[in-house]
Motif scaffolding. Sequence first.
Motif, mmCIF file in Angstrom:
data_model
loop_
_atom_site.group_PDB
_atom_site.id
_atom_site.type_symbol
_atom_site.label_atom_id
_atom_site.label_comp_id
_atom_site.label_asym_id
_atom_site.label_seq_id
_atom_site.Cartn_x
_atom_site.Cartn_y
_atom_site.Cartn_z
ATOM 1 N N ASP A 257 0.883 -1.161 0.000
ATOM 2 C CA ASP A 257 0.000 0.000 0.000
ATOM 3 C C ASP A 257 0.924 1.215 0.000
ATOM 4 O OD1 ASP A 257 -1.409 2.300 0.911
ATOM 5 O OD2 ASP A 257 -2.935 1.038 1.850
ATOM 6 N N PRO A 258 1.056 1.897 -1.123
ATOM 7 C CA PRO A 258 2.045 2.978 -1.228
ATOM 8 C C PRO A 258 1.952 4.026 -0.126
ATOM 9 C CG PRO A 258 1.134 2.471 -3.380
ATOM 10 C CD PRO A 258 0.318 1.709 -2.385
ATOM 11 N N ASP A 259 0.771 4.510 0.155
ATOM 12 C CA ASP A 259 0.626 5.564 1.159
ATOM 13 C C ASP A 259 0.977 5.060 2.558
ATOM 14 O OD1 ASP A 259 -0.197 7.372 -0.784
ATOM 15 O OD2 ASP A 259 -2.326 6.944 -0.487
ATOM 16 N N ASP A 260 0.524 3.859 2.883
ATOM 17 C CA ASP A 260 0.790 3.307 4.203
ATOM 18 C C ASP A 260 2.276 2.998 4.369
ATOM 19 O OD1 ASP A 260 -0.056 2.444 6.764
ATOM 20 O OD2 ASP A 260 -0.075 0.362 6.092
ATOM 21 N N MET A 261 2.900 2.436 3.354
ATOM 22 C CA MET A 261 4.325 2.111 3.446
ATOM 23 C C MET A 261 5.167 3.375 3.527
ATOM 24 S SD MET A 261 6.740 -0.030 3.765
ATOM 25 C CE MET A 261 5.653 -1.471 3.723
ATOM 26 N N ARG A 262 4.791 4.390 2.769
ATOM 27 C CA ARG A 262 5.532 5.657 2.829
ATOM 28 C C ARG A 262 5.462 6.250 4.237
ATOM 29 N NH1 ARG A 262 3.052 7.712 -0.880
ATOM 30 N NH2 ARG A 262 4.454 7.198 -2.612
ATOM 31 N N ALA A 263 4.278 6.157 4.836
ATOM 32 C CA ALA A 263 4.106 6.680 6.194
ATOM 33 C C ALA A 263 4.925 5.866 7.199
ATOM 34 C CB ALA A 263 2.628 6.660 6.572
ATOM 35 N N PHE A 264 4.982 4.551 7.000
ATOM 36 C CA PHE A 264 5.756 3.710 7.910
ATOM 37 C C PHE A 264 7.239 4.024 7.808
ATOM 38 C CE2 PHE A 264 8.257 -0.148 8.721
ATOM 39 C CZ PHE A 264 7.881 -0.407 10.027
ATOM 40 N N ILE A 265 7.756 4.130 6.601
ATOM 41 C CA ILE A 265 9.173 4.427 6.416
ATOM 42 C C ILE A 265 9.535 5.747 7.087
ATOM 43 C CG2 ILE A 265 10.923 5.020 4.688
ATOM 44 C CD1 ILE A 265 9.656 2.934 2.840
ATOM 45 N N ALA A 266 8.605 6.709 7.058
ATOM 46 C CA ALA A 266 8.857 8.008 7.687
ATOM 47 C C ALA A 266 8.978 7.899 9.203
ATOM 48 C CB ALA A 266 7.737 8.977 7.322
ATOM 49 N N LEU A 267 8.488 6.800 9.781
ATOM 50 C CA LEU A 267 8.567 6.598 11.229
ATOM 51 C C LEU A 267 9.935 6.083 11.676
ATOM 52 C CD1 LEU A 267 5.140 4.800 11.861
ATOM 53 C CD2 LEU A 267 5.680 7.206 12.307
ATOM 54 N N LEU A 268 10.754 5.615 10.747
ATOM 55 C CA LEU A 268 12.021 4.987 11.091
ATOM 56 C C LEU A 268 13.097 6.048 11.330
ATOM 57 C CD1 LEU A 268 11.980 2.082 8.470
ATOM 58 C CD2 LEU A 268 10.943 2.169 10.761
ATOM 59 N N PRO A 269 13.582 6.161 12.563
ATOM 60 C CA PRO A 269 14.555 7.217 12.880
ATOM 61 C C PRO A 269 15.928 6.949 12.282
ATOM 62 C CG PRO A 269 14.267 5.782 14.769
ATOM 63 C CD PRO A 269 13.247 5.343 13.744
ATOM 64 N N LYS A 270 16.608 8.006 11.913
ATOM 65 C CA LYS A 270 17.941 7.878 11.331
ATOM 66 C C LYS A 270 19.021 7.712 12.403
ATOM 67 C CE LYS A 270 16.825 10.432 7.114
ATOM 68 N NZ LYS A 270 16.811 9.195 6.303
ATOM 69 N N GLU B 170 11.894 -6.097 4.807
ATOM 70 C CA GLU B 170 11.724 -7.405 4.174
ATOM 71 C C GLU B 170 10.243 -7.665 3.884
ATOM 72 O OE1 GLU B 170 12.959 -12.120 4.513
ATOM 73 O OE2 GLU B 170 12.805 -10.938 6.354
ATOM 74 N N PRO B 171 9.773 -7.216 2.709
ATOM 75 C CA PRO B 171 8.418 -7.581 2.297
ATOM 76 C C PRO B 171 8.415 -9.012 1.789
ATOM 77 C CG PRO B 171 9.479 -6.312 0.580
ATOM 78 C CD PRO B 171 10.453 -6.377 1.723
ATOM 79 N N ARG B 172 7.282 -9.679 1.926
ATOM 80 C CA ARG B 172 7.224 -11.075 1.479
ATOM 81 C C ARG B 172 5.977 -11.345 0.640
ATOM 82 N NH1 ARG B 172 8.270 -14.547 6.760
ATOM 83 N NH2 ARG B 172 6.881 -12.980 7.679
ATOM 84 N N HIS B 173 5.509 -10.312 -0.036
ATOM 85 C CA HIS B 173 4.363 -10.455 -0.936
ATOM 86 C C HIS B 173 4.751 -9.895 -2.298
ATOM 87 C CE1 HIS B 173 0.349 -9.814 -2.692
ATOM 88 N NE2 HIS B 173 -0.064 -10.740 -1.837
ATOM 89 N N GLU B 174 4.328 -10.574 -3.342
ATOM 90 C CA GLU B 174 4.745 -10.207 -4.710
ATOM 91 C C GLU B 174 4.329 -8.800 -5.110
ATOM 92 O OE1 GLU B 174 0.904 -12.455 -6.789
ATOM 93 O OE2 GLU B 174 2.926 -13.272 -7.009
ATOM 94 N N SER B 175 3.333 -8.217 -4.438
ATOM 95 C CA SER B 175 2.882 -6.868 -4.793
ATOM 96 C C SER B 175 3.974 -5.824 -4.580
ATOM 97 C CB SER B 175 1.637 -6.492 -3.988
ATOM 98 O OG SER B 175 1.910 -6.509 -2.601
ATOM 99 N N PHE B 176 5.000 -6.150 -3.777
ATOM 100 C CA PHE B 176 6.083 -5.205 -3.527
ATOM 101 C C PHE B 176 7.062 -5.123 -4.697
ATOM 102 C CE2 PHE B 176 4.426 -5.625 0.715
ATOM 103 C CZ PHE B 176 4.702 -4.418 1.322
ATOM 104 N N ALA B 177 6.821 -5.869 -5.741
ATOM 105 C CA ALA B 177 7.648 -5.744 -6.940
ATOM 106 C C ALA B 177 7.375 -4.425 -7.656
ATOM 107 C CB ALA B 177 7.378 -6.916 -7.886
ATOM 108 N N ASP B 178 6.399 -3.690 -7.212
ATOM 109 C CA ASP B 178 6.054 -2.375 -7.766
ATOM 110 C C ASP B 178 7.275 -1.447 -7.693
ATOM 111 O OD1 ASP B 178 5.056 0.260 -8.179
ATOM 112 O OD2 ASP B 178 3.068 -0.364 -7.473
ATOM 113 N N PRO B 179 7.692 -0.852 -8.808
ATOM 114 C CA PRO B 179 8.842 0.062 -8.799
ATOM 115 C C PRO B 179 8.676 1.215 -7.815
ATOM 116 C CG PRO B 179 8.256 -0.513 -11.050
ATOM 117 C CD PRO B 179 7.158 -1.048 -10.172
ATOM 118 N N ALA B 180 7.442 1.559 -7.495
ATOM 119 C CA ALA B 180 7.200 2.651 -6.554
ATOM 120 C C ALA B 180 7.764 2.322 -5.178
ATOM 121 C CB ALA B 180 5.703 2.939 -6.459
#
Length: 247
Positions: free
Chosen positions: A121-134, A146-156
């Motif tokens: 889910d592009p919007d949800d994943m983008r929001a999750f990545i933003a939660l990860l501190p540097k 580590e995604p484990r579903h084929e839908s993550f093959a999306d270039p986005a």
Amino acid sequence: MARGSIFVGIGGWDYEPWRGTFFPDKWPKAKQLHYVGEHLTATEVNATYYRLQKPETFAKWAEAVPDGFRFAVKASRFCTNRRVLAEAGEAVEKFVGQGLTELGPKLGPILWQFMGTKQFDPDDMRAFIALLPKSHAGVPLRHALEPRHESFADPAFAEMARKAGVAIVYADSKEHPCFDADTAEFRYARLQDAKEKVKTGYPAAALDGFAGQATGWAKDGRDAYLFMINGAKVRAPAAAEALIARL
């Protein structure tokens, strides 16, 4: 550009079938991590996936291994096993703040593993990545997804990971798809198809191939982490040692 470092390891350090096959007979459990540190260059901590640890526990782990060793730390299931990842902020903060920075320079990447049923889910994943501190407590943090579903093959997905500087796990597995994408300043591989009938887990040709991949990943200054995970777990240490020998 100088070659990056290559770290090779296993999952954890306490697995009964390793006694007599990797650890010497009657080797004390209290010194198993020390033994791993002498023979391998990394380990992936799975205990953190199930429960929080104490700061003094991380400090004790760091003391048990030599300089140059790395701990990859698997993130809590309470962060990743949820319907809406964007709502994981409090769990992520709690996980990062538990004391893992006590590992200091021996802290490798944090592994964020998603359920096999979790779709992209592009919007949800983008929001999750933003939660990860540097960073935390002055210690830089590196993240591997580590995604484990084929839908993550999306270039986005690869593009958003690249923009955030987080890695996408390369998984050698027959159960889940493999995503081979350069998105960060390091690479993270989980090799999951070892065979028990092969003494080194993988045949020589496969190990040669992994060594070539690791060398290629590290040639432009990136660090590379490769872990022998699952498959015939009893063969994981032998596979890791055989790969280190090739490097």
